[in-house]
Design a protein around this motif. Structure first.
Motif, PDB file in Angstrom:
ATOM      1  N   SER A   1       0.795  -1.227   0.000  1.00 18.53           N
ATOM      2  CA  SER A   1       0.000   0.000   0.000  1.00 18.53           C
ATOM      3  C   SER A   1       0.828   1.278   0.000  1.00 18.53           C
ATOM      4  O   SER A   1       0.338   2.329   0.375  1.00 18.53           O
ATOM      5  N   LEU A   2       2.070   1.211  -0.412  1.00 16.89           N
ATOM      6  CA  LEU A   2       2.880   2.428  -0.517  1.00 16.89           C
ATOM      7  C   LEU A   2       2.372   3.336  -1.624  1.00 16.89           C
ATOM      8  O   LEU A   2       2.480   4.557  -1.524  1.00 16.89           O
ATOM      9  N   LEU A   3       1.841   2.725  -2.687  1.00 13.38           N
ATOM     10  CA  LEU A   3       1.432   3.486  -3.863  1.00 13.38           C
ATOM     11  C   LEU A   3      -0.031   3.263  -4.183  1.00 13.38           C
ATOM     12  O   LEU A   3      -0.549   2.170  -4.035  1.00 13.38           O
ATOM     13  N   ASP A   4      -0.643   4.317  -4.675  1.00 12.15           N
ATOM     14  CA  ASP A   4      -1.942   4.205  -5.327  1.00 12.15           C
ATOM     15  C   ASP A   4      -1.619   4.195  -6.815  1.00 12.15           C
ATOM     16  O   ASP A   4      -1.435   5.243  -7.428  1.00 12.15           O
ATOM     17  N   VAL A   5      -1.515   2.992  -7.378  1.00 18.57           N
ATOM     18  CA  VAL A   5      -1.063   2.882  -8.764  1.00 18.57           C
ATOM     19  C   VAL A   5      -2.041   3.489  -9.764  1.00 18.57           C
ATOM     20  O   VAL A   5      -1.647   3.795 -10.897  1.00 18.57           O
ATOM     21  N   SER A   6      -3.286   3.688  -9.362  1.00 14.94           N
ATOM     22  CA  SER A   6      -4.224   4.340 -10.284  1.00 14.94           C
ATOM     23  C   SER A   6      -3.778   5.770 -10.586  1.00 14.94           C
ATOM     24  O   SER A   6      -4.092   6.309 -11.645  1.00 14.94           O
ATOM     25  N   GLN A   7      -3.029   6.372  -9.685  1.00 14.28           N
ATOM     26  CA  GLN A   7      -2.502   7.721  -9.915  1.00 14.28           C
ATOM     27  C   GLN A   7      -1.471   7.731 -11.040  1.00 14.28           C
ATOM     28  O   GLN A   7      -1.187   8.776 -11.620  1.00 14.28           O
ATOM     29  N   LEU A   8      -0.904   6.572 -11.335  1.00 13.19           N
ATOM     30  CA  LEU A   8       0.181   6.492 -12.304  1.00 13.19           C
ATOM     31  C   LEU A   8      -0.298   6.319 -13.742  1.00 13.19           C
ATOM     32  O   LEU A   8       0.504   6.374 -14.673  1.00 13.19           O
ATOM     33  N   ASP A   9      -1.598   6.149 -13.922  1.00 15.67           N
ATOM     34  CA  ASP A   9      -2.154   5.978 -15.265  1.00 15.67           C
ATOM     35  C   ASP A   9      -1.798   7.135 -16.200  1.00 15.67           C
ATOM     36  O   ASP A   9      -1.563   6.937 -17.391  1.00 15.67           O
TER      37      ASP A   9
ATOM     38  N   SER B   1       2.009  13.495  -4.807  1.00 18.90           N
ATOM     39  CA  SER B   1       0.659  13.006  -5.067  1.00 18.90           C
ATOM     40  C   SER B   1       0.504  12.532  -6.511  1.00 18.90           C
ATOM     41  O   SER B   1      -0.227  11.585  -6.776  1.00 18.90           O
ATOM     42  N   TYR B   2       1.224  13.153  -7.439  1.00 19.97           N
ATOM     43  CA  TYR B   2       1.170  12.725  -8.836  1.00 19.97           C
ATOM     44  C   TYR B   2       1.711  11.308  -9.017  1.00 19.97           C
ATOM     45  O   TYR B   2       1.359  10.622  -9.961  1.00 19.97           O
ATOM     46  N   PHE B   3       2.582  10.910  -8.110  1.00 16.15           N
ATOM     47  CA  PHE B   3       3.209   9.600  -8.185  1.00 16.15           C
ATOM     48  C   PHE B   3       2.535   8.586  -7.268  1.00 16.15           C
ATOM     49  O   PHE B   3       3.030   7.481  -7.095  1.00 16.15           O
ATOM     50  N   GLY B   4       1.417   8.961  -6.675  1.00 15.49           N
ATOM     51  CA  GLY B   4       0.634   8.021  -5.888  1.00 15.49           C
ATOM     52  C   GLY B   4       1.295   7.555  -4.601  1.00 15.49           C
ATOM     53  O   GLY B   4       0.969   6.481  -4.104  1.00 15.49           O
TER      54      GLY B   4
ATOM     55  N   LEU C   1      12.932   9.466   4.904  1.00 13.47           N
ATOM     56  CA  LEU C   1      13.868   8.936   3.911  1.00 13.47           C
ATOM     57  C   LEU C   1      13.620   7.457   3.637  1.00 13.47           C
ATOM     58  O   LEU C   1      13.628   7.026   2.477  1.00 13.47           O
ATOM     59  N   THR C   2      13.388   6.687   4.682  1.00 11.80           N
ATOM     60  CA  THR C   2      13.123   5.259   4.507  1.00 11.80           C
ATOM     61  C   THR C   2      11.844   5.046   3.702  1.00 11.80           C
ATOM     62  O   THR C   2      11.805   4.227   2.768  1.00 11.80           O
ATOM     63  N   THR C   3      10.806   5.801   4.042  1.00 12.16           N
ATOM     64  CA  THR C   3       9.537   5.665   3.323  1.00 12.16           C
ATOM     65  C   THR C   3       9.691   6.112   1.875  1.00 12.16           C
ATOM     66  O   THR C   3       9.126   5.501   0.968  1.00 12.16           O
ATOM     67  N   TRP C   4      10.458   7.156   1.639  1.00 11.48           N
ATOM     68  CA  TRP C   4      10.706   7.609   0.274  1.00 11.48           C
ATOM     69  C   TRP C   4      11.461   6.532  -0.517  1.00 11.48           C
ATOM     70  O   TRP C   4      11.110   6.213  -1.646  1.00 11.48           O
ATOM     71  N   ASN C   5      12.507   5.966   0.072  1.00 10.78           N
ATOM     72  CA  ASN C   5      13.276   4.934  -0.626  1.00 10.78           C
ATOM     73  C   ASN C   5      12.398   3.724  -0.949  1.00 10.78           C
ATOM     74  O   ASN C   5      12.482   3.166  -2.045  1.00 10.78           O
ATOM     75  N   ASN C   6      11.556   3.332  -0.021  1.00 12.34           N
ATOM     76  CA  ASN C   6      10.637   2.222  -0.265  1.00 12.34           C
ATOM     77  C   ASN C   6       9.623   2.578  -1.350  1.00 12.34           C
ATOM     78  O   ASN C   6       9.297   1.749  -2.205  1.00 12.34           O
ATOM     79  N   SER C   7       9.121   3.802  -1.317  1.00 16.16           N
ATOM     80  CA  SER C   7       8.166   4.257  -2.333  1.00 16.16           C
ATOM     81  C   SER C   7       8.827   4.333  -3.702  1.00 16.16           C
ATOM     82  O   SER C   7       8.232   3.942  -4.711  1.00 16.16           O
ATOM     83  N   LEU C   8      10.041   4.828  -3.738  1.00 20.18           N
ATOM     84  CA  LEU C   8      10.778   4.914  -4.999  1.00 20.18           C
ATOM     85  C   LEU C   8      11.011   3.510  -5.562  1.00 20.18           C
ATOM     86  O   LEU C   8      10.829   3.287  -6.763  1.00 20.18           O
ATOM     87  N   ASN C   9      11.386   2.573  -4.715  1.00 20.05           N
ATOM     88  CA  ASN C   9      11.566   1.194  -5.181  1.00 20.05           C
ATOM     89  C   ASN C   9      10.257   0.624  -5.712  1.00 20.05           C
ATOM     90  O   ASN C   9      10.251  -0.113  -6.711  1.00 20.05           O
ATOM     91  N   ALA C  10       9.143   0.957  -5.060  1.00 19.00           N
ATOM     92  CA  ALA C  10       7.836   0.510  -5.544  1.00 19.00           C
ATOM     93  C   ALA C  10       7.528   1.137  -6.896  1.00 19.00           C
ATOM     94  O   ALA C  10       6.997   0.463  -7.790  1.00 19.00           O
ATOM     95  N   LEU C  11       7.862   2.408  -7.084  1.00 21.04           N
ATOM     96  CA  LEU C  11       7.662   3.068  -8.381  1.00 21.04           C
ATOM     97  C   LEU C  11       8.500   2.401  -9.474  1.00 21.04           C
ATOM     98  O   LEU C  11       8.014   2.152 -10.577  1.00 21.04           O
ATOM     99  N   LEU C  12       9.746   2.110  -9.154  1.00 22.83           N
ATOM    100  CA  LEU C  12      10.620   1.472 -10.133  1.00 22.83           C
ATOM    101  C   LEU C  12      10.124   0.067 -10.459  1.00 22.83           C
ATOM    102  O   LEU C  12      10.217  -0.373 -11.610  1.00 22.83           O
ATOM    103  N   GLY C  13       9.556  -0.607  -9.467  1.00 25.39           N
ATOM    104  CA  GLY C  13       8.950  -1.907  -9.714  1.00 25.39           C
ATOM    105  C   GLY C  13       7.716  -1.787 -10.579  1.00 25.39           C
ATOM    106  O   GLY C  13       7.509  -2.593 -11.502  1.00 25.39           O
TER     107      GLY C  13
END
Length: 126
Positions: free
Chosen positions: A11-19, A71-74, A104-116
């Motif tokens: 639940s780090l990302l709302d992937v619908s935001q990434l459409d 927010s643009y990146f969910g 920072l930890t949450t950002w790194n985890n979110s960034l990894n989720a985005l890259l995934g």
């Protein structure tokens, strides 16, 4: 009844935001993500300094700006953390370092989720 956001990576990302990025294409997405990758740590440094110095106005403003960008990146978990800092009472100065580390930890985890996520988009394949 409101629909639940489509989330990933615990639940780090709302992937619908990434459409929107799928429609814009990989090059545009990559450029925007690059900007965010450069800016987010700077915002966290400002937030850390504001908490450490007891400056609630600066903390709130930096959190607001960073939230808008993310927010643009969910990035829902990170936006929730920043929203609490933006709208709640300023944390005690002694919490500046732990809060910075959590951001920072949450950002790194979110960034990894985005890259995934990006790897799951057929139009983004090399």
């Amino acid at each position: 009844m409101d629909s639940e956001p489509t989330t990933s990576s615990d639940s780090l990302l709302d992937v619908s935001q990434l459409d929107t990025f799928v429609m814009l294409g990989y090059d545009e997405y990559s450029e925007l993500l690059g900007d965010v990758r450069r800016e987010v740590p700077n915002y966290f440094t400002v937030i850390h300094g504001a908490i450490a110095s007891g400056d609630s106005k600066t903390c709130s403003a930096a959190c607001h700006s960073c939230r808008g960008m993310l927010s643009y990146f969910g990035c829902v978990v990170l936006n929730n953390l920043l929203g609490g800092l933006e709208n709640g009472p300023l944390p005690d100065k002694s919490q500046a370092d732990p809060i910075h580390d959590e951001l920072l930890t949450t950002w790194n985890n979110s960034l990894n989720a985005l890259l995934g996520w990006e790897k799951t988009v057929p139009d983004f394949a090399p």
